[in-house]
Each structure stands twice: as structure tokens, then as C-alpha cells.
Design a protein around this motif. Structure first.
Motif, PDB file in Angstrom:
ATOM      1  N   ILE A  22       2.500 -17.238  -7.329  1.00 41.98           N
ATOM      2  CA  ILE A  22       2.533 -17.199  -5.664  1.00 41.98           C
ATOM      3  C   ILE A  22       2.920 -15.753  -5.366  1.00 41.98           C
ATOM      4  CG2 ILE A  22       3.966 -17.638  -3.910  1.00 41.98           C
ATOM      5  CD1 ILE A  22       4.266 -20.491  -4.584  1.00 41.98           C
ATOM      6  N   SER A  23       2.332 -15.269  -4.362  1.00 44.95           N
ATOM      7  CA  SER A  23       2.531 -14.077  -3.765  1.00 44.95           C
ATOM      8  C   SER A  23       2.693 -14.328  -2.065  1.00 44.95           C
ATOM      9  CB  SER A  23       1.765 -12.833  -3.894  1.00 44.95           C
ATOM     10  OG  SER A  23       2.212 -11.628  -3.275  1.00 44.95           O
ATOM     11  N   ILE A  24       3.693 -13.885  -1.615  1.00 41.34           N
ATOM     12  CA  ILE A  24       4.170 -14.134  -0.114  1.00 41.34           C
ATOM     13  C   ILE A  24       4.051 -12.570   0.709  1.00 41.34           C
ATOM     14  CG2 ILE A  24       5.741 -14.852   1.670  1.00 41.34           C
ATOM     15  CD1 ILE A  24       7.115 -16.309  -0.832  1.00 41.34           C
ATOM     16  N   GLY A  25       3.454 -12.555   1.860  1.00 41.10           N
ATOM     17  CA  GLY A  25       3.316 -11.301   2.600  1.00 41.10           C
ATOM     18  C   GLY A  25       2.470 -11.702   3.800  1.00 41.10           C
ATOM     19  N   VAL A  37      -1.741  -6.552  -6.570  1.00 41.61           N
ATOM     20  CA  VAL A  37      -0.797  -7.867  -6.400  1.00 41.61           C
ATOM     21  C   VAL A  37      -1.689  -9.099  -7.042  1.00 41.61           C
ATOM     22  CG1 VAL A  37       0.556  -9.587  -5.193  1.00 41.61           C
ATOM     23  CG2 VAL A  37       1.209  -6.961  -5.041  1.00 41.61           C
ATOM     24  N   PHE A  38      -2.652  -9.189  -6.442  1.00 43.64           N
ATOM     25  CA  PHE A  38      -3.259 -10.565  -6.901  1.00 43.64           C
ATOM     26  C   PHE A  38      -4.077 -10.296  -8.380  1.00 43.64           C
ATOM     27  CE2 PHE A  38      -2.493 -11.077  -2.164  1.00 43.64           C
ATOM     28  CZ  PHE A  38      -1.808 -12.357  -2.620  1.00 43.64           C
ATOM     29  N   LEU A  55       0.819 -17.150   0.295  1.00 45.69           N
ATOM     30  CA  LEU A  55       1.414 -17.511   1.449  1.00 45.69           C
ATOM     31  C   LEU A  55       1.325 -16.373   2.228  1.00 45.69           C
ATOM     32  CD1 LEU A  55       4.478 -19.484   0.051  1.00 45.69           C
ATOM     33  CD2 LEU A  55       2.138 -20.462   0.331  1.00 45.69           C
ATOM     34  N   ALA A  56       0.582 -16.257   3.390  1.00 47.58           N
ATOM     35  CA  ALA A  56       0.252 -15.249   4.428  1.00 47.58           C
ATOM     36  C   ALA A  56       0.855 -15.553   5.679  1.00 47.58           C
ATOM     37  CB  ALA A  56      -1.219 -14.959   4.479  1.00 47.58           C
ATOM     38  N   PHE A  57       1.799 -14.615   6.130  1.00 48.10           N
ATOM     39  CA  PHE A  57       2.151 -14.826   7.703  1.00 48.10           C
ATOM     40  C   PHE A  57       1.037 -14.143   8.427  1.00 48.10           C
ATOM     41  CE2 PHE A  57       6.328 -14.870   5.640  1.00 48.10           C
ATOM     42  CZ  PHE A  57       7.052 -15.829   6.272  1.00 48.10           C
ATOM     43  N   GLN A 124       5.206  -9.831  -6.639  1.00 51.90           N
ATOM     44  CA  GLN A 124       5.613  -9.149  -5.060  1.00 51.90           C
ATOM     45  C   GLN A 124       5.773  -7.674  -5.277  1.00 51.90           C
ATOM     46  OE1 GLN A 124       5.887 -12.857  -3.289  1.00 51.90           O
ATOM     47  NE2 GLN A 124       5.757 -10.720  -2.342  1.00 51.90           N
ATOM     48  N   GLY A 125       5.791  -6.904  -4.439  1.00 50.35           N
ATOM     49  CA  GLY A 125       6.071  -5.492  -4.221  1.00 50.35           C
ATOM     50  C   GLY A 125       7.560  -5.257  -4.385  1.00 50.35           C
TER      51      GLY A 125
END
Length: 324
Positions: A22-25, A37-38, A55-57, A124-125
Motif C-alpha cells: 500500500i501507498s497513501i497520498g 514509489v509504485f 489510497l488516494a486523497f 512512502q516518502g
């Protein structure tokens, strides 16, 4: 053989039970930093039989937290989803920034992610923040990983070299600044593709037809919260939805000072193209800055300059301005 109506719920259940990286941003623009990242997430997922979930805001959380300082978009929601899928994401989950979501503590937020997506890793960064008041950080995520059994990979920043040889970390805010300054080639270096605008073609004043340079005008209403390049004339290209063909274009952004009009327009002249495009959706891609907007002393002087602009566009045959 299972019927399609039975197969779809089973596929959905399989996706829910399959482990995730998962990555969130926010992923505005899906720039080179996001792509790195991906790339890491995809590599990890392939090795461990997992899927990649973003998971994209969307929109930006400032729509709730600080509406007066909500940054303009670099891409629409559907473009963000398509861009993330293109760089290896299996599932894009749009997180609407509701007050309830933004008030969750970091622990509650991550617990909900764990319950829904079974993460084996987060990528994540180093500046990643999460939870209420952005109180969660990479250190906290590492601690939560030790408790819940997931790995945390910190992705290094991506640097790009601009046309002036300055070296900068890629970030969405940097790209917005570049686009706002008309530095389209440097924005391209950050994005890995030309900055573009996508909307329907609407009727303009049709003045261009009368002087031999007909244009297609973008409907700017759907782009009210979108980043628009600095006023000027650009080389670029136009693609029509449903077609991969790139039509070279001289693109004008501004208020037509030679005709004393003050409404912002984004329009493009496509040399040698005569098809009517009203009502169709097109994408205008910006590849080179050509010149400032200016007032000309006569229509003849304007036409002479437009002819020079068109020649420069025709010379831009590769349609890609820089080596990325």
C-alpha cells in the motif's frame, strides 16, 4: 462453469483477501516521485504474490482543513486513477477528505487500512504524514508495523535537472509553480510527460477563422480548480478522445490583448486540421514555451506573428521537448 453474476463477487472477495502493498497520498499529477514509489511497490508485490493498492486523497484535504489555501489540481480524478493504473497500481481507492476521516487518530486510520487491505508493506516518502493534525509520521508507521506485522519502505526523493541545470526534488507544489511560470519543459521533466488539460471543445468568438487561423477552444468551467499555464503561446499537440493521433498545435493561453477581451481562454490552432470538434473532448498537451502574449499594432502584424508561431510548431515534429 460459474455464471458471471457468481464470478464477480468471488473476484471481489479474492481481492479483499489477497495481501497488499500500500501507498497513501494525494498523487496529484502522478509525477516521477510517485512513479518511483509504485515501481518499488510493484516489485515487492510481485515477489510476494500481493497486489498494489493506492489510497488516494481526492480532492486535496485542504478543501476541509484550509479551503482558502487549497492548491489547484494538476489532474482530474479520472486522470489520476488512469495515471496510477499506468504505473502498476492494481486498485485505486479514492479517499474523500471528510471531517470524520481527517479527525481519525493515526492509529485508528492505520487500523482501518489493515482491516480492509491486509497490508504486508507500506511504501512512502520520508515526509509522509497521516492522521489527525498530521501527527503520524514514518517513525510511528514503523512502530505500528512492528505491532501488526507489516514492513515499511521509505522511498528516497527523486531529483530532476531543469533546463537551467538546477537540481530539484520532484514535488507537486514544484510542478504547480513551474506551470504557473510557463516553464513547461521543466514541468515535463518532473511529470515524465507533458503537462496537459482535458475538456470539451466549445464555441469561442470565432475571430480566428476570419484571419486564417481557426482555433479550438477548451471549456474552462470544469477546470475551475485546475492549474492553468501562465499566459503565453506554446507549442504542443492535441489528441481527440478515442484516438491516439497527436495533432501539432499552437496553443494560446490568455485574454487576447490585441482584441481588448479580458476573459481567459485556452485555445489551439491545429495546422492543416479542418475537422469540426465542437462537443468533443480533447486533451491539449503543452511541450514548449514560444512567447509572451502581447498586443499587436494591427491584425496584419498579429497574423504575421501567428504564421511564425505555426512554423515553430511544425518544426517541433517529435512532439516531446526534452530527453527525460
Amino acid at each position: 462453469m460459474l455464471a458471471c453474476s457468481t464470478l464477480k463477487p468471488l473476484l471481489s472477495l479474492l481481492a479483499m483477501t489477497q495481501p497488499s502493498v500500500i501507498s497513501i497520498g494525494k498523487y496529484d499529477g502522478v509525477h516521477k516521485g510517485h512513479q518511483a514509489v509504485f515501481a518499488t511497490a510493484r516489485q515487492m508485490a510481485d515477489k510476494r504474490g500481493a497486489r498494489v493498492v493506492a489510497l488516494a486523497f481526492d480532492p486535496h484535504p485542504n478543501v476541509i482543513l484550509d479551503p482558502e489555501n487549497q492548491p489547484p489540481r494538476l489532474c482530474r480524478t479520472e486522470e489520476k486513477i488512469a495515471g496510477l493504473k499506468q504505473v502498476g497500481v492494481d486498485e485505486v481507492v479514492i479517499l474523500k477528505p471528510t471531517p470524520e476521516l481527517l479527525e481519525q487518530t493515526p492509529q485508528i486510520f492505520i487500523n482501518s487500512v489493515i482491516e480492509q487491505y491486509r497490508p504486508i508493506a507500506f511504501v512512502q516518502g520520508k515526509d509522509f504524514r497521516f492522521g489527525h493534525d498530521r501527527t503520524g509520521d514514518i517513525s510511528m508507521l514503523l512502530d505500528l508495523g512492528k505491532v501488526h506485522g507489516f514492513e515499511v519502505v521509505t522511498q528516497p526523493s527523486v531529483d530532476v535537472t531543469f533546463c537551467d541545470l538546477s537540481v530539484v526534488h520532484v514535488h507537486s507544489s514544484v510542478i504547480r509553480w513551474l506551470v504557473g511560470q510557463g516553464r513547461i519543459e521543466d514541468a515535463h521533466r518532473c511529470l515524465g510527460a507533458p503537462f496537459s488539460l482535458r475538456s470539451e471543445v466549445v464555441k469561442g468568438e470565432q475571430r480566428g477563422r476570419t484571419i486564417g487561423f481557426p482555433t479550438v477552444n477548451l471549456d474552462l468551467d470544469p477546470l475551475f480548480d485546475h492549474m492553468i499555464p501562465a499566459d503565453g503561446v506554446y507549442a504542443g499537440y492535441v489528441t481527440i478522445d478515442g484516438s491516439q493521433e497527436k495533432h501539432p498545435a499552437a496553443i494560446s493561453v490568455g485574454t487576447k490583448p490585441s482584441f481588448d477581451t479580458f476573459q481567459l481562454t485556452v485555445e489551439a490552432h491545429l495546422p492543416g486540421f479542418s475537422q469540426e470538434l465542437y462537443g468533443q473532448t480533447i486533451t491539449m498537451a503543452f511541450t514548449r514555451w514560444l512567447r509572451d502574449q502581447m498586443r499587436f499594432p494591427s491584425v496584419d502584424a498579429l497574423c504575421e506573428q501567428l504564421a511564425r508561431d505555426v512554423e515553430r510548431v511544425k518544426q517541433n515534429r517529435s512532439l516531446t521537448p526534452v530527453t527525460i
